[in-house]
Design a protein around this motif. Sequence first.
Motif, PDB file in Angstrom:
ATOM      1  N   ASP A   1     -23.043  18.640  -8.040  1.00  0.00           N
ATOM      2  CA  ASP A   1     -22.040  17.606  -7.762  1.00  0.00           C
ATOM      3  C   ASP A   1     -20.622  18.159  -7.695  1.00  0.00           C
ATOM      4  O   ASP A   1     -19.726  17.533  -7.121  1.00  0.00           O
ATOM      5  N   VAL A   2     -20.403  19.341  -8.280  1.00  0.00           N
ATOM      6  CA  VAL A   2     -19.059  19.918  -8.300  1.00  0.00           C
ATOM      7  C   VAL A   2     -18.545  20.196  -6.894  1.00  0.00           C
ATOM      8  O   VAL A   2     -17.341  20.147  -6.636  1.00  0.00           O
ATOM      9  N   TRP A   3     -19.448  20.453  -5.949  1.00  0.00           N
ATOM     10  CA  TRP A   3     -19.022  20.763  -4.584  1.00  0.00           C
ATOM     11  C   TRP A   3     -18.381  19.547  -3.922  1.00  0.00           C
ATOM     12  O   TRP A   3     -17.527  19.690  -3.052  1.00  0.00           O
ATOM     13  N   GLU A   4     -18.759  18.341  -4.346  1.00  0.00           N
ATOM     14  CA  GLU A   4     -18.159  17.114  -3.811  1.00  0.00           C
ATOM     15  C   GLU A   4     -16.738  16.902  -4.329  1.00  0.00           C
ATOM     16  O   GLU A   4     -16.008  16.065  -3.813  1.00  0.00           O
ATOM     17  N   LEU A   5     -16.351  17.660  -5.348  1.00  0.00           N
ATOM     18  CA  LEU A   5     -15.018  17.539  -5.942  1.00  0.00           C
ATOM     19  C   LEU A   5     -14.010  18.504  -5.327  1.00  0.00           C
ATOM     20  O   LEU A   5     -12.878  18.595  -5.793  1.00  0.00           O
ATOM     21  N   GLY A   6     -14.413  19.243  -4.304  1.00  0.00           N
ATOM     22  CA  GLY A   6     -13.521  20.214  -3.685  1.00  0.00           C
ATOM     23  C   GLY A   6     -13.573  21.582  -4.336  1.00  0.00           C
ATOM     24  O   GLY A   6     -12.649  22.388  -4.191  1.00  0.00           O
ATOM     25  N   PHE A   7     -14.643  21.873  -5.043  1.00  0.00           N
ATOM     26  CA  PHE A   7     -14.761  23.129  -5.782  1.00  0.00           C
ATOM     27  C   PHE A   7     -14.637  24.351  -4.874  1.00  0.00           C
ATOM     28  O   PHE A   7     -13.976  25.330  -5.233  1.00  0.00           O
ATOM     29  N   GLU A   8     -15.238  24.286  -3.695  1.00  0.00           N
ATOM     30  CA  GLU A   8     -15.159  25.422  -2.767  1.00  0.00           C
ATOM     31  C   GLU A   8     -13.711  25.697  -2.364  1.00  0.00           C
ATOM     32  O   GLU A   8     -13.258  26.845  -2.344  1.00  0.00           O
ATOM     33  N   GLU A   9     -12.965  24.653  -2.055  1.00  0.00           N
ATOM     34  CA  GLU A   9     -11.555  24.801  -1.701  1.00  0.00           C
ATOM     35  C   GLU A   9     -10.750  25.332  -2.879  1.00  0.00           C
ATOM     36  O   GLU A   9      -9.896  26.208  -2.725  1.00  0.00           O
ATOM     37  N   ALA A  10     -11.034  24.819  -4.067  1.00  0.00           N
ATOM     38  CA  ALA A  10     -10.331  25.284  -5.266  1.00  0.00           C
ATOM     39  C   ALA A  10     -10.538  26.769  -5.480  1.00  0.00           C
ATOM     40  O   ALA A  10      -9.585  27.505  -5.770  1.00  0.00           O
ATOM     41  N   LEU A  11     -11.773  27.227  -5.344  1.00  0.00           N
ATOM     42  CA  LEU A  11     -12.071  28.644  -5.560  1.00  0.00           C
ATOM     43  C   LEU A  11     -11.392  29.533  -4.520  1.00  0.00           C
ATOM     44  O   LEU A  11     -10.944  30.637  -4.831  1.00  0.00           O
ATOM     45  N   ALA A  12     -11.296  29.056  -3.296  1.00  0.00           N
ATOM     46  CA  ALA A  12     -10.738  29.863  -2.211  1.00  0.00           C
ATOM     47  C   ALA A  12      -9.216  29.829  -2.160  1.00  0.00           C
ATOM     48  O   ALA A  12      -8.580  30.833  -1.841  1.00  0.00           O
ATOM     49  N   GLU A  13      -8.632  28.678  -2.479  1.00  0.00           N
ATOM     50  CA  GLU A  13      -7.208  28.491  -2.213  1.00  0.00           C
ATOM     51  C   GLU A  13      -6.352  28.168  -3.433  1.00  0.00           C
ATOM     52  O   GLU A  13      -5.143  28.029  -3.305  1.00  0.00           O
ATOM     53  N   GLY A  14      -6.961  28.037  -4.583  1.00  0.00           N
ATOM     54  CA  GLY A  14      -6.185  27.616  -5.738  1.00  0.00           C
ATOM     55  C   GLY A  14      -6.495  28.418  -6.976  1.00  0.00           C
ATOM     56  O   GLY A  14      -7.194  29.427  -6.948  1.00  0.00           O
ATOM     57  N   ILE A  15      -5.964  27.926  -8.075  1.00  0.00           N
ATOM     58  CA  ILE A  15      -6.276  28.415  -9.409  1.00  0.00           C
ATOM     59  C   ILE A  15      -7.107  27.305 -10.038  1.00  0.00           C
ATOM     60  O   ILE A  15      -6.705  26.139 -10.008  1.00  0.00           O
ATOM     61  N   SER A  16      -8.257  27.655 -10.586  1.00  0.00           N
ATOM     62  CA  SER A  16      -9.164  26.660 -11.141  1.00  0.00           C
ATOM     63  C   SER A  16      -9.199  26.744 -12.663  1.00  0.00           C
ATOM     64  O   SER A  16      -9.541  27.796 -13.216  1.00  0.00           O
ATOM     65  N   LEU A  17      -8.838  25.646 -13.311  1.00  0.00           N
ATOM     66  CA  LEU A  17      -8.963  25.508 -14.755  1.00  0.00           C
ATOM     67  C   LEU A  17     -10.141  24.571 -14.984  1.00  0.00           C
ATOM     68  O   LEU A  17     -10.111  23.421 -14.543  1.00  0.00           O
ATOM     69  N   ILE A  18     -11.175  25.047 -15.654  1.00  0.00           N
ATOM     70  CA  ILE A  18     -12.415  24.290 -15.761  1.00  0.00           C
ATOM     71  C   ILE A  18     -12.754  24.026 -17.219  1.00  0.00           C
ATOM     72  O   ILE A  18     -13.103  24.954 -17.967  1.00  0.00           O
ATOM     73  N   GLU A  19     -12.646  22.755 -17.623  1.00  0.00           N
ATOM     74  CA  GLU A  19     -13.094  22.354 -18.943  1.00  0.00           C
ATOM     75  C   GLU A  19     -14.578  22.006 -18.862  1.00  0.00           C
ATOM     76  O   GLU A  19     -15.027  21.445 -17.886  1.00  0.00           O
TER      77      GLU A  19
END
Length: 167
Positions: free
Chosen positions: A97-115
């Motif tokens: 379900d994480v992929w529906e949250l924009g996870f791919e974009e976050a990994l490629a273009e951002g900084i991801s903070l994951i709780e």
Amino acid sequence: MGLPVAEDARIEVPLADEAATERLAARLAALLRTGDVVALSGDLGSGKTALCRALINALPGPAEEVPSPTFTLVQVYERGDRQVWHFDLYRIENPEDVWELGFEEALAEGISLIEWPERLGGQLPQNRLDLELTVLSTDGQPRRAALRGLGTWAARLAEDAQELAGA
């Protein structure tokens, strides 16, 4: 005097109070690059969201409210020329379900903070900084942050161990 850093790049940082958590967050913010993943674990109330809030506000840009994304699952912040994606996966049931949250974009273009990164199972990137917060007393203070670098983070953590620990 240097801090001992294990071969797999682990350090522990004592956090006596909220100000110490904010200092660690500011030091970590200075090291973050686009594409970085910080996986924050710890019990409920251990300070994961507080650390994320301090880290986001330590990056370039105006101070802003950083609520827990417990119900929205993700919040995105524009900080200078970077995006910070703050995920709270406590309520996610299926790692896919994480992929529906924009996870791919976050990994490629951002900084991801994951709780609650353990909810991702095999979806959690191998190249990351694991940050575990532990409450050491019944009154909620002090705390300890255990940082472990994986992938390229291992060398980065070893290189910046003294800076992160405030030595």
